[in-house]
Design an enzyme around this catalytic site. Sequence first.
Site, PDB file in Angstrom:
ATOM      1  N   CYS A  98       6.914  -7.837   6.196  1.00 19.09           N
ATOM      2  CA  CYS A  98       8.146  -7.411   6.865  1.00 19.09           C
ATOM      3  C   CYS A  98       8.686  -8.565   7.700  1.00 19.09           C
ATOM      4  O   CYS A  98       7.926  -9.378   8.224  1.00 19.09           O
ATOM      5  CB  CYS A  98       7.845  -6.214   7.770  1.00 19.09           C
ATOM      6  SG  CYS A  98       9.327  -5.498   8.513  1.00 19.09           S
ATOM      7  N   CYS A 142       2.643  -4.234  15.235  1.00 22.29           N
ATOM      8  CA  CYS A 142       2.497  -3.842  13.834  1.00 22.29           C
ATOM      9  C   CYS A 142       1.782  -4.915  13.024  1.00 22.29           C
ATOM     10  O   CYS A 142       2.199  -6.078  13.016  1.00 22.29           O
ATOM     11  CB  CYS A 142       3.882  -3.569  13.261  1.00 22.29           C
ATOM     12  SG  CYS A 142       3.877  -3.305  11.490  1.00 22.29           S
ATOM     13  N   GLU A 152       0.821  -1.203   0.000  1.00 23.59           N
ATOM     14  CA  GLU A 152       0.000   0.000   0.000  1.00 23.59           C
ATOM     15  C   GLU A 152       0.859   1.259   0.000  1.00 23.59           C
ATOM     16  O   GLU A 152       2.005   1.256   0.469  1.00 23.59           O
ATOM     17  CB  GLU A 152      -0.892  -0.003   1.239  1.00 23.59           C
ATOM     18  CG  GLU A 152      -0.087   0.060   2.525  1.00 23.59           C
ATOM     19  CD  GLU A 152      -0.896  -0.249   3.768  1.00 23.59           C
ATOM     20  OE1 GLU A 152      -1.836  -1.048   3.684  1.00 23.59           O
ATOM     21  OE2 GLU A 152      -0.565   0.319   4.811  1.00 23.59           O
ATOM     22  N   CYS A 184       7.853  -6.596  14.710  1.00 22.99           N
ATOM     23  CA  CYS A 184       7.448  -5.720  15.821  1.00 22.99           C
ATOM     24  C   CYS A 184       6.040  -6.124  16.252  1.00 22.99           C
ATOM     25  O   CYS A 184       5.142  -6.257  15.413  1.00 22.99           O
ATOM     26  CB  CYS A 184       7.479  -4.260  15.394  1.00 22.99           C
ATOM     27  SG  CYS A 184       9.071  -3.764  14.737  1.00 22.99           S
ATOM     28  N   CYS A 190      -0.663   1.434   9.834  1.00 25.21           N
ATOM     29  CA  CYS A 190       0.298   0.514   9.223  1.00 25.21           C
ATOM     30  C   CYS A 190      -0.294  -0.850   8.878  1.00 25.21           C
ATOM     31  O   CYS A 190      -0.692  -1.612   9.729  1.00 25.21           O
ATOM     32  CB  CYS A 190       1.466   0.352  10.203  1.00 25.21           C
ATOM     33  SG  CYS A 190       2.809  -0.616   9.582  1.00 25.21           S
ATOM     34  N   CYS A 197       3.260   8.191   1.690  1.00 28.55           N
ATOM     35  CA  CYS A 197       3.867   7.210   2.582  1.00 28.55           C
ATOM     36  C   CYS A 197       4.079   5.931   1.759  1.00 28.55           C
ATOM     37  O   CYS A 197       3.122   5.320   1.290  1.00 28.55           O
ATOM     38  CB  CYS A 197       2.938   6.972   3.775  1.00 28.55           C
ATOM     39  SG  CYS A 197       3.567   5.775   4.939  1.00 28.55           S
TER      40      CYS A 197
HETATM   41 FE1  SF4 Z   1       8.366  -4.028   9.991  1.00 31.21          FE
HETATM   42 FE2  SF4 Z   1       6.156  -3.143  11.159  1.00 31.21          FE
HETATM   43 FE3  SF4 Z   1       8.440  -3.243  12.547  1.00 31.21          FE
HETATM   44 FE4  SF4 Z   1       8.100  -1.423  10.562  1.00 31.21          FE
HETATM   45  S1  SF4 Z   1       6.968  -1.526  12.509  1.00 31.21           S
HETATM   46  S2  SF4 Z   1       9.912  -2.729  10.941  1.00 31.21           S
HETATM   47  S3  SF4 Z   1       6.841  -2.609   9.117  1.00 31.21           S
HETATM   48  S4  SF4 Z   1       7.304  -5.021  11.722  1.00 31.21           S
END
Ligand code: SF4
Length: 346
Positions: free
Chosen positions: A117, A124, A97, A121, A335, A110
């Site tokens: 990913c 997220c 996106e 995290c 996100c 953005c």
């Molecule tokens: Fe990856 Fe989400 Fe951490 Fe960013 S916040 S590095 S997109 S897991």
Amino acid sequence: MKEKLLGMTLEELRGAAVSCGLKPFVGTQLADWLYSKKVRGWDAMTNMSKASKTALSERYDLGTEAPCGTAVSSDGTKKYLFPVSSQENTGEQSAIEAVMIPDDDRRTLCVSSQAGCKMGCRFCMTGRQGFHGNLDAAGILNQFISIEESRNLTNAVFMGMGEPLDNYGAVSRAIDVLTAPWGFAWSPKRITLSTIGVIPVLRRYLDTQKCHLAVSLHNPFPEERLEMMPVQKAYPVEDVVSLIRQYDFSGQRRVSFEYTMFAGFNDDKRHADALIRMLRGLECRVNLIRFHKIPDFPYVSSSERRMEEFRDRLNNNGIICTIRSSRGEDILAACGMLAGQHLQHH
Ligand code: SF4
């Protein structure tokens, strides 16, 4: 699969023209159409002969690709979804996106750098999807070109899906195209790269690019940060800040620290004071971010009052701190959310 023209340097475009038996200036024309005029198809390239276009298209793809979905928020924020079919990926169904955020006379894009990913995290949604592949430079630049606002964008933040420093080859190539006089000709001041701090690659970025930097900090205490961000183990945030201190952020280039506020996790005076100690003397800004609740995650956002107290404590101690306004909440611009839904539908 054919090689893509989008993402090539001027020299490479000129070389591509020559490889098709054409004069090098056809490559210069390509750079002008793709990067300056931001057209999406061969038909729009009106000063190029049909024979040139046929010769090029037999060997190369332009690399542009239309979005497969859009959503517009009541505040004007607009989210675009792109398929990852034409990008280097793991073969799994996925989407990335790009979010266009209008604000007075600014229109900030953005940008995503990866499908999913690897960084994991905990707060997220993109991290939860796992990793589905790196975008190539064409996949990154296509987000700028194949949207309605392509000719009116003023700024870009590498803050969408993915960790840009985990796909730095494609990201740095895209930044080169964005900032080159033969490319988009943007000033590096219009671009911010946001990272959780992959130290060796961060050093390369700071040595080779002049764009701004944003670091996802979220907690000044190592053991607490590790609870939320596995990267803390390999690249402790203390070391990230030490590295940043070796560079000059008092001039054109700026550094900011992103700090998502979780009630009862990272929002009390102890955290504010540790953050003040960690960043003392560094020319920087701290952005406090409201957290949008996600399923199966124990924390909610800190209250407005708590955030204001935290902000004031930092400001009163010489650290510039602001609370970032939330945008596009009604279209789940947080996100990874829309792409996450998209995944579930397929
Ligand atoms: Fe990856 Fe989400 Fe951490 Fe960013 S916040 S590095 S997109 S897991």
